[in-house]
Design a protein around this motif. Structure first.
Motif, PDB file in Angstrom:
ATOM      1  N   GLN A 119      25.574  -0.363 -13.872  1.00 31.91           N
ATOM      2  CA  GLN A 119      24.248   0.144 -14.218  1.00 31.91           C
ATOM      3  C   GLN A 119      23.233  -0.988 -14.309  1.00 31.91           C
ATOM      4  N   GLY A 120      23.669  -2.155 -14.761  1.00 33.15           N
ATOM      5  CA  GLY A 120      22.747  -3.254 -14.973  1.00 33.15           C
ATOM      6  C   GLY A 120      21.884  -3.037 -16.197  1.00 33.15           C
ATOM      7  N   CYS A 121      21.053  -4.019 -16.527  1.00 31.30           N
ATOM      8  CA  CYS A 121      20.125  -3.866 -17.650  1.00 31.30           C
ATOM      9  C   CYS A 121      18.757  -3.550 -17.068  1.00 31.30           C
ATOM     10  N   GLY A 122      18.288  -2.354 -17.327  1.00 33.41           N
ATOM     11  CA  GLY A 122      17.081  -1.859 -16.677  1.00 33.41           C
ATOM     12  C   GLY A 122      15.963  -1.507 -17.637  1.00 33.41           C
ATOM     13  N   THR A 123      14.733  -1.631 -17.138  1.00 35.44           N
ATOM     14  CA  THR A 123      13.543  -1.205 -17.859  1.00 35.44           C
ATOM     15  C   THR A 123      12.759  -0.246 -16.978  1.00 35.44           C
ATOM     16  N   SER A 124      12.493   0.945 -17.491  1.00 32.08           N
ATOM     17  CA  SER A 124      11.717   1.947 -16.774  1.00 32.08           C
ATOM     18  C   SER A 124      10.240   1.771 -17.099  1.00 32.08           C
ATOM     19  N   PHE A 125       9.406   1.717 -16.065  1.00 26.68           N
ATOM     20  CA  PHE A 125       7.975   1.536 -16.269  1.00 26.68           C
ATOM     21  C   PHE A 125       7.368   2.820 -16.815  1.00 26.68           C
ATOM     22  N   THR A 126       6.350   2.680 -17.652  1.00 27.77           N
ATOM     23  CA  THR A 126       5.756   3.854 -18.293  1.00 27.77           C
ATOM     24  C   THR A 126       4.614   4.456 -17.476  1.00 27.77           C
ATOM     25  N   GLN A 127       4.116   3.731 -16.469  1.00 30.43           N
ATOM     26  CA  GLN A 127       3.048   4.269 -15.625  1.00 30.43           C
ATOM     27  C   GLN A 127       3.667   5.080 -14.486  1.00 30.43           C
ATOM     28  N   ARG A 128       3.293   6.352 -14.424  1.00 34.75           N
ATOM     29  CA  ARG A 128       3.915   7.254 -13.461  1.00 34.75           C
ATOM     30  C   ARG A 128       3.533   6.923 -12.021  1.00 34.75           C
ATOM     31  N   SER A 129       2.490   6.174 -11.839  1.00 31.87           N
ATOM     32  CA  SER A 129       2.095   5.804 -10.478  1.00 31.87           C
ATOM     33  C   SER A 129       2.820   4.560  -9.986  1.00 31.87           C
ATOM     34  N   SER A 130       3.817   4.102 -10.714  1.00 37.66           N
ATOM     35  CA  SER A 130       4.478   2.842 -10.360  1.00 37.66           C
ATOM     36  C   SER A 130       5.535   3.010  -9.288  1.00 37.66           C
ATOM     37  N   TYR A 131       5.763   4.233  -8.819  1.00 35.62           N
ATOM     38  CA  TYR A 131       6.810   4.455  -7.816  1.00 35.62           C
ATOM     39  C   TYR A 131       6.542   5.763  -7.053  1.00 35.62           C
ATOM     40  N   GLY A 132       7.008   5.803  -5.818  1.00 33.35           N
ATOM     41  CA  GLY A 132       7.086   7.042  -5.056  1.00 33.35           C
ATOM     42  C   GLY A 132       5.756   7.629  -4.623  1.00 33.35           C
ATOM     43  N   PHE A 133       5.705   8.952  -4.522  1.00 37.06           N
ATOM     44  CA  PHE A 133       4.504   9.631  -4.036  1.00 37.06           C
ATOM     45  C   PHE A 133       3.256   9.326  -4.864  1.00 37.06           C
ATOM     46  N   ILE A 141      -2.427   6.573  -4.655  1.00 33.67           N
ATOM     47  CA  ILE A 141      -3.528   5.735  -5.140  1.00 33.67           C
ATOM     48  C   ILE A 141      -3.710   4.489  -4.265  1.00 33.67           C
ATOM     49  N   GLY A 142      -3.038   4.453  -3.131  1.00 35.58           N
ATOM     50  CA  GLY A 142      -3.184   3.307  -2.236  1.00 35.58           C
ATOM     51  C   GLY A 142      -2.346   2.121  -2.604  1.00 35.58           C
ATOM     52  N   GLY A 143      -1.288   2.365  -3.405  1.00 45.42           N
ATOM     53  CA  GLY A 143      -0.362   1.307  -3.730  1.00 45.42           C
ATOM     54  C   GLY A 143      -0.795   0.447  -4.893  1.00 45.42           C
ATOM     55  N   GLU A 161       0.816  -1.224   0.000  1.00 45.32           N
ATOM     56  CA  GLU A 161       0.000   0.000   0.000  1.00 45.32           C
ATOM     57  C   GLU A 161       0.844   1.267   0.000  1.00 45.32           C
ATOM     58  N   HIS A 162       2.054   1.177   0.525  1.00 44.89           N
ATOM     59  CA  HIS A 162       2.882   2.380   0.637  1.00 44.89           C
ATOM     60  C   HIS A 162       4.343   1.972   0.572  1.00 44.89           C
ATOM     61  N   MET A 163       5.122   2.707  -0.190  1.00 48.78           N
ATOM     62  CA  MET A 163       6.560   2.499  -0.245  1.00 48.78           C
ATOM     63  C   MET A 163       7.272   3.769   0.224  1.00 48.78           C
ATOM     64  N   PRO A 164       8.516   3.648   0.693  1.00 43.49           N
ATOM     65  CA  PRO A 164       9.248   4.856   1.094  1.00 43.49           C
ATOM     66  C   PRO A 164       9.380   5.824  -0.069  1.00 43.49           C
ATOM     67  N   ALA A 165       9.199   7.114   0.226  1.00 42.80           N
ATOM     68  CA  ALA A 165       9.260   8.139  -0.810  1.00 42.80           C
ATOM     69  C   ALA A 165       9.867   9.406  -0.235  1.00 42.80           C
ATOM     70  N   GLY A 166      10.491  10.187  -1.131  1.00 44.56           N
ATOM     71  CA  GLY A 166      11.020  11.477  -0.722  1.00 44.56           C
ATOM     72  C   GLY A 166      12.484  11.653  -1.056  1.00 44.56           C
ATOM     73  N   CYS A 167      12.951  12.872  -0.895  1.00 44.27           N
ATOM     74  CA  CYS A 167      14.340  13.211  -1.185  1.00 44.27           C
ATOM     75  C   CYS A 167      15.286  12.355  -0.345  1.00 44.27           C
ATOM     76  N   ALA A 168      16.365  11.925  -0.972  1.00 45.18           N
ATOM     77  CA  ALA A 168      17.442  11.138  -0.372  1.00 45.18           C
ATOM     78  C   ALA A 168      17.102   9.667  -0.180  1.00 45.18           C
ATOM     79  N   THR A 169      15.831   9.277  -0.365  1.00 47.31           N
ATOM     80  CA  THR A 169      15.464   7.884  -0.134  1.00 47.31           C
ATOM     81  C   THR A 169      15.865   7.003  -1.313  1.00 47.31           C
TER      82      THR A 169
END
Length: 315
Positions: A176-190, A195-197, A102-110
């Motif tokens: 760096q690793g091989c990474g894929t960035s998700f296109t949905q902006r609600s997939s991380y952080g604030f 939206i309740g996670g 439902e909630h992940m850590p978010a904010g500057c420096a995290t």
């Protein structure tokens, strides 16, 4: 009439329930680690008794919480702000993880992460799979692999996310690793928290590689096995649709690069990623370390609120 024979690897993979973690199950199924942060973060990982006594880890019948300290100014000669890193006692190879958070850590420096790495091999042998990861004020999740040499990914593949890098070798481009960035902006952080996670799922098999899916809480389509995993002792994943991130095995031999993995949740600050991009993250004019040390009130949102984690192992 003709008959068709299928090899085991060509058949749809099926999985049976192996472990579930809800509420206090995390206290019995995970180990609280206290070593120095390998990513050089400004963090002091505390042990389980300390985390319980200071309310940094607690649970009820349906939820598990773990958080960073949001009350104390940090001494300059300490390791950093008190926080949590837990690792599962069990390890898993071909499997599906279903996380309801439902909630992940978010904010500057995290710099929070939900990931897995080898139980028995010294890193990076046995591989690393980052399922949820980001820093500072990011809004899009980054899923990545970090491996020994000779593991690469095609630029274009069956995934909805955007390929950020294709070489998984930790020796390439400063790990760096091989990474894929998700296109949905609600997939991380604030935005994720607002939206309740969501639900995250990761599947790994020797024939299809590694895939990660994301379904926001307000999604109209969440597979039944994901939304209601407690109803199932046996699942398949064929109906889940296009993954947000996919890491096929065509140019990365599975058995060479991956073995059984422990599950990790952690929350560090600054360090090799969050610290290096802190100045450009819109977090003010202080250094990342000064921000962490002197602004405890800025870490009120630096916590995990987890409803459940289910692990299904391949049959």
């Amino acid at each position: 009439m003709s008959s068709v024979c299928f090899s085991p690897s060509s058949l749809p993979a099926s999985f049976t329930l192996h472990d579930k973690f809800i509420g206090s199950d995390f206290f019995s199924g995970f180990d609280w680690k206290t070593f120095d942060d390998p990513t050089h973060g400004r963090v002091n990982y505390v042990d389980k008794p300390t985390s319980i006594a200071t309310n940094l880890s607690y649970a009820d019948n349906t939820k598990f919480f773990m958080r960073a300290d949001a009350h104390q100014v940090v001494s300059a000669n300490s390791r950093g702000r008190d926080s949590i890193r837990i690792e599962s006692f069990s390890a898993y190879d071909q499997s599906v993880f279903i996380l309801d958070v439902e909630h992940m850590p978010a904010g500057c420096a995290t710099w929070p992460a939900f990931w897995s790495f080898s139980q028995s091999s010294p890193w990076p042998q046995g591989g690393e799979i980052d399922i949820i990861e980001g820093v500072n004020l990011n809004t899009n999740n980054l899923a990545s692999l970090h491996t020994t040499p000779n593991c690469t990914m095609p630029e274009v593949r069956f995934q909805s996310g955007q390929t950020e890098s294709t070489n998984c070798d930790t020796n390439f481009n400063y790990n760096q690793g091989c990474g894929t960035s998700f296109t949905q902006r609600s997939s991380y952080g604030f935005p994720f928290n607002s939206i309740g996670g969501a639900w995250y799922a990761m599947r790994r098999t020797q024939d299809t590689g590694i895939q990660v899916w994301y379904w926001p809480r307000n999604s109209w389509w969440v597979p039944l096995e994901v939304r209601y995993p407690f109803f199932f002792t046996h699942i398949g994943t064929e109906s889940w649709g296009e993954p947000d991130a996919s890491f096929p095995v065509k140019e990365c031999d599975y058995s060479t690069h991956f073995d059984s993995h422990k599950i990790v949740f952690d929350l560090t600050f600054c360090g090799d990623w969050a610290g290096n991009v802190f100045a450009s993250a819109g977090c003010g004019n202080s250094t990342c370390v000064d921000f962490v040390d002197n602004n405890p009130e800025k870490f009120q949102e630096a916590y995990w609120d987890i409803n459940s984690l289910y692990v299904f192992k391949r049959v």
